[in-house]
Write an enzyme that holds these catalytic residues in place. Structure first.
Site, PDB file in Angstrom:
ATOM      1  N   CYS A 223      14.108   6.814   1.708  1.00 35.82           N
ATOM      2  CA  CYS A 223      13.635   5.460   2.061  1.00 35.82           C
ATOM      3  C   CYS A 223      12.127   5.318   1.887  1.00 35.82           C
ATOM      4  CB  CYS A 223      14.032   5.115   3.487  1.00 35.82           C
ATOM      5  SG  CYS A 223      15.812   5.126   3.698  1.00 35.82           S
TER       6      CYS A 223
ATOM      7  N   HIS B 204       9.999  -1.096   5.140  1.00 40.79           N
ATOM      8  CA  HIS B 204      11.304  -0.662   4.660  1.00 40.79           C
ATOM      9  C   HIS B 204      12.395  -1.398   5.439  1.00 40.79           C
ATOM     10  CE1 HIS B 204      14.664   1.650   3.478  1.00 40.79           C
ATOM     11  NE2 HIS B 204      14.823   2.230   4.653  1.00 40.79           N
TER      12      HIS B 204
ATOM     13  N   ASN C  49      20.254  -2.018   3.361  1.00 41.57           N
ATOM     14  CA  ASN C  49      19.243  -0.997   3.073  1.00 41.57           C
ATOM     15  C   ASN C  49      19.445  -0.492   1.642  1.00 41.57           C
ATOM     16  OD1 ASN C  49      17.625   1.255   2.904  1.00 41.57           O
ATOM     17  ND2 ASN C  49      18.286   2.152   4.851  1.00 41.57           N
TER      18      ASN C  49
HETATM   19  O1  UT7 Z   1      16.608   4.001   6.133  1.00 41.64           O
HETATM   20  C1  UT7 Z   1      16.207   4.881   7.152  1.00 41.64           C
HETATM   21  C2  UT7 Z   1      17.335   5.425   7.809  1.00 41.64           C
HETATM   22  N1  UT7 Z   1      18.191   4.649   8.610  1.00 41.64           N
HETATM   23  C3  UT7 Z   1      17.818   4.070   9.772  1.00 41.64           C
HETATM   24  O2  UT7 Z   1      16.665   3.954  10.070  1.00 41.64           O
HETATM   25  C4  UT7 Z   1      18.911   3.622  10.693  1.00 41.64           C
HETATM   26  C5  UT7 Z   1      18.536   3.932  12.128  1.00 41.64           C
HETATM   27  N2  UT7 Z   1      19.605   3.716  13.082  1.00 41.64           N
HETATM   28  C6  UT7 Z   1      20.170   2.510  13.308  1.00 41.64           C
HETATM   29  O3  UT7 Z   1      19.841   1.545  12.664  1.00 41.64           O
HETATM   30  C7  UT7 Z   1      21.175   2.388  14.441  1.00 41.64           C
HETATM   31  O4  UT7 Z   1      21.179   3.565  15.186  1.00 41.64           O
HETATM   32  C8  UT7 Z   1      22.609   2.062  13.935  1.00 41.64           C
HETATM   33  C9  UT7 Z   1      22.680   0.661  13.398  1.00 41.64           C
HETATM   34  C10 UT7 Z   1      23.029   3.039  12.872  1.00 41.64           C
HETATM   35  C11 UT7 Z   1      23.595   2.164  15.085  1.00 41.64           C
HETATM   36  O5  UT7 Z   1      23.231   1.288  16.128  1.00 41.64           O
HETATM   37  P1  UT7 Z   1      23.261   1.767  17.645  1.00 41.64           P
HETATM   38  O6  UT7 Z   1      22.929   0.607  18.456  1.00 41.64           O
HETATM   39  O7  UT7 Z   1      22.358   2.985  17.735  1.00 41.64           O
HETATM   40  O8  UT7 Z   1      24.787   2.142  17.844  1.00 41.64           O
HETATM   41  P2  UT7 Z   1      25.435   3.550  18.223  1.00 41.64           P
HETATM   42  O9  UT7 Z   1      25.305   4.507  17.096  1.00 41.64           O
HETATM   43  O10 UT7 Z   1      24.937   3.981  19.541  1.00 41.64           O
HETATM   44  O11 UT7 Z   1      26.957   3.154  18.352  1.00 41.64           O
HETATM   45  C12 UT7 Z   1      27.402   2.266  19.356  1.00 41.64           C
HETATM   46  C13 UT7 Z   1      28.907   2.114  19.230  1.00 41.64           C
HETATM   47  C14 UT7 Z   1      29.658   3.440  19.111  1.00 41.64           C
HETATM   48  O12 UT7 Z   1      30.864   3.316  19.828  1.00 41.64           O
HETATM   49  P3  UT7 Z   1      30.999   3.948  21.304  1.00 41.64           P
HETATM   50  O13 UT7 Z   1      30.772   5.407  21.112  1.00 41.64           O
HETATM   51  O14 UT7 Z   1      29.934   3.278  22.125  1.00 41.64           O
HETATM   52  O15 UT7 Z   1      32.397   3.587  21.692  1.00 41.64           O
HETATM   53  C15 UT7 Z   1      29.965   3.563  17.639  1.00 41.64           C
HETATM   54  O16 UT7 Z   1      31.132   4.295  17.377  1.00 41.64           O
HETATM   55  O17 UT7 Z   1      29.212   1.404  18.010  1.00 41.64           O
HETATM   56  C16 UT7 Z   1      30.178   2.121  17.266  1.00 41.64           C
HETATM   57  N3  UT7 Z   1      29.955   1.858  15.838  1.00 41.64           N
HETATM   58  C17 UT7 Z   1      30.455   0.793  15.214  1.00 41.64           C
HETATM   59  N4  UT7 Z   1      31.235  -0.211  15.627  1.00 41.64           N
HETATM   60  C18 UT7 Z   1      31.560  -1.151  14.744  1.00 41.64           C
HETATM   61  C19 UT7 Z   1      29.197   2.572  14.975  1.00 41.64           C
HETATM   62  N5  UT7 Z   1      29.216   1.974  13.764  1.00 41.64           N
HETATM   63  C20 UT7 Z   1      29.989   0.882  13.894  1.00 41.64           C
HETATM   64  C21 UT7 Z   1      30.371  -0.135  13.005  1.00 41.64           C
HETATM   65  N6  UT7 Z   1      31.161  -1.133  13.469  1.00 41.64           N
HETATM   66  N7  UT7 Z   1      29.968  -0.167  11.714  1.00 41.64           N
END
Ligand code: UT7
Length: 335
Positions: free
Chosen positions: A113, A262, A292
């Protein structure tokens, strides 16, 4: 004073729009979850016949035309991508051949990235020291062919899209640094202790065999991310890089006219802006429409900002990125 400036911009994105609802037909996800957590509404996916270098070629041609120069006027290519056409040689060589630019150096940058910021800094450095006069800098990615689009991979798959952006970076004689367009400075960083927080485990030479059926069955060919850790580090490191670039040039963050961060998550960029007290109207985002696109997000952002009238000649512009590696950095320039 010999410096470099961005003299042309071009982008290319595939025609196919993939909405959040369409992703919901492959995996357990929803438009509401994706918009709320990331800001993404849709992304582009390339057709199976298109390679990353093809997207790069289209963006590069547009950038050359924007700069009013021919491919034969370029003396170096720097191509940033984490999704090269093949494991080797690099995407820059494929792009060079497709554009008939044989003979000039062609470098791949593998900084994910942060790839475009690293690539731009290389172009700037080569121009400054006189080893190049006009550099084609490309950031292009095809993610769609390499994502796990089942529920197992949903945390990563919904984030990424395909696309390309390119810039022509050329030598300029700066008479008045306060007014003449040029790249002021780039500030690059990496912390390899975070490598496995966002990575593609296989294939690779770290294994006894480059790629095995067991690895494929285990899904090691798909990107793995510890989302929360990456999020926290992205906010911290991009904020630091912005402050560092401003301080190095004796300006306040508030003096910057436009921020092109980014595009990994809208909430990351809102947090950086909030943290640094940046007016939201100075931050230009494209993530809503493209997701992204990794090394392509910044040139796509510059191009779209200019098209929208948000980026005008003479503006002080801050580019900043964070990504896998970990890698991060910022570039400050007068456009
Ligand atoms: O380009 C540089 C690299 N990338 C980044 O900078 C990305 C950085 N991270 C993020 O943007 C966020 O951490 C995410 C968008 C990836 C995730 O958001 P979050 O608010 O941190 O969610 P989480 O990982 O804590 O997941 C929350 C819940 C989980 O379920 P439980 O365990 O609470 O029941 C996940 O399983 O959301 C679930 N989940 C989804 N649900 C629906 C994870 N992905 C999805 C999805 N759709 N696509």
């Amino acid at each position: 004073m010999r410096r470099s400036r961005i003299s042309g911009l071009g982008i290319h994105v595939p025609d196919r729009v993939v909405t959040n609802d369409e992703l919901g037909t492959f995996m357990d996800t929803s438009d509401e979850w994706i918009i709320q957590r990331t800001g993404i509404r849709e992304r582009r996916w390339a057709d199976p016949e298109t390679a990353t270098s093809d997207l790069g070629v289209a963006a590069a041609r547009a950038a050359l035309s924007d700069a009013g120069v021919e491919a034969s006027d370029v003396d170096m290519i720097v191509f940033a991508t984490l999704s090269p056409d093949h494991y080797f040689p690099g995407a820059a060589c494929f792009l060079q051949a497709k554009m008939g630019m044989g003979g000039i150096p062609a470098i791949d940058v593998r900084q994910q990235c942060t790839g475009f910021v690293y690539a731009l800094s290389l172009a700037d450095a080569y121009v400054r020291i006189g080893m190049a006069s006009r550099v084609l800098v490309v950031g292009a990615e095809i993610h769609s062919a390499g994502l796990d689009v089942t529920t197992r991979g949903r945390d990563v798959a919904v984030l990424f899209g395909d696309g390309a952006g390119a810039a022509v970076v050329e030598a300029t004689d700066v008479a008045d640094p306060a007014t003449d367009p040029h790249i002021w400075s780039s500030h690059l960083h990496a912390d390899g202790t975070g490598a496995e927080e966002l990575w593609l485990p296989a294939p690779g030479m770290a294994y006894e065999r480059f790629m095995t059926k067991d690895q494929i069955d285990a899904g090691l060919q798909y990107p793995v991310m510890n989302g929360r850790t990456v999020f926290v580090n992205a906010v911290k490191r991009m904020s630091e890089a912005v402050v560092e670039a401003a301080a190095a040039n004796d300006i306040e963050v508030a003096d910057v006219d436009l921020f092109l961060f980014h595009q990994a998550n809208l909430r990351i960029n809102q947090s950086v802006a909030g943290h640094l007290g940046i007016d939201d109207t100075k931050v230009f985002n494209t993530i809503e429409r493209y997701g992204n696109t990794t090394a392509a997000t910044i040139p796509i952002g510059m191009f779209e900002a200019r098209a929208a009238g948000a980026l005008e000649p003479g503006m002080v512009v801050m580019l900043a990125a964070f990504g896998s590696g970990f890698t991060w950095g910022a570039t400050l320039l007068r456009f």
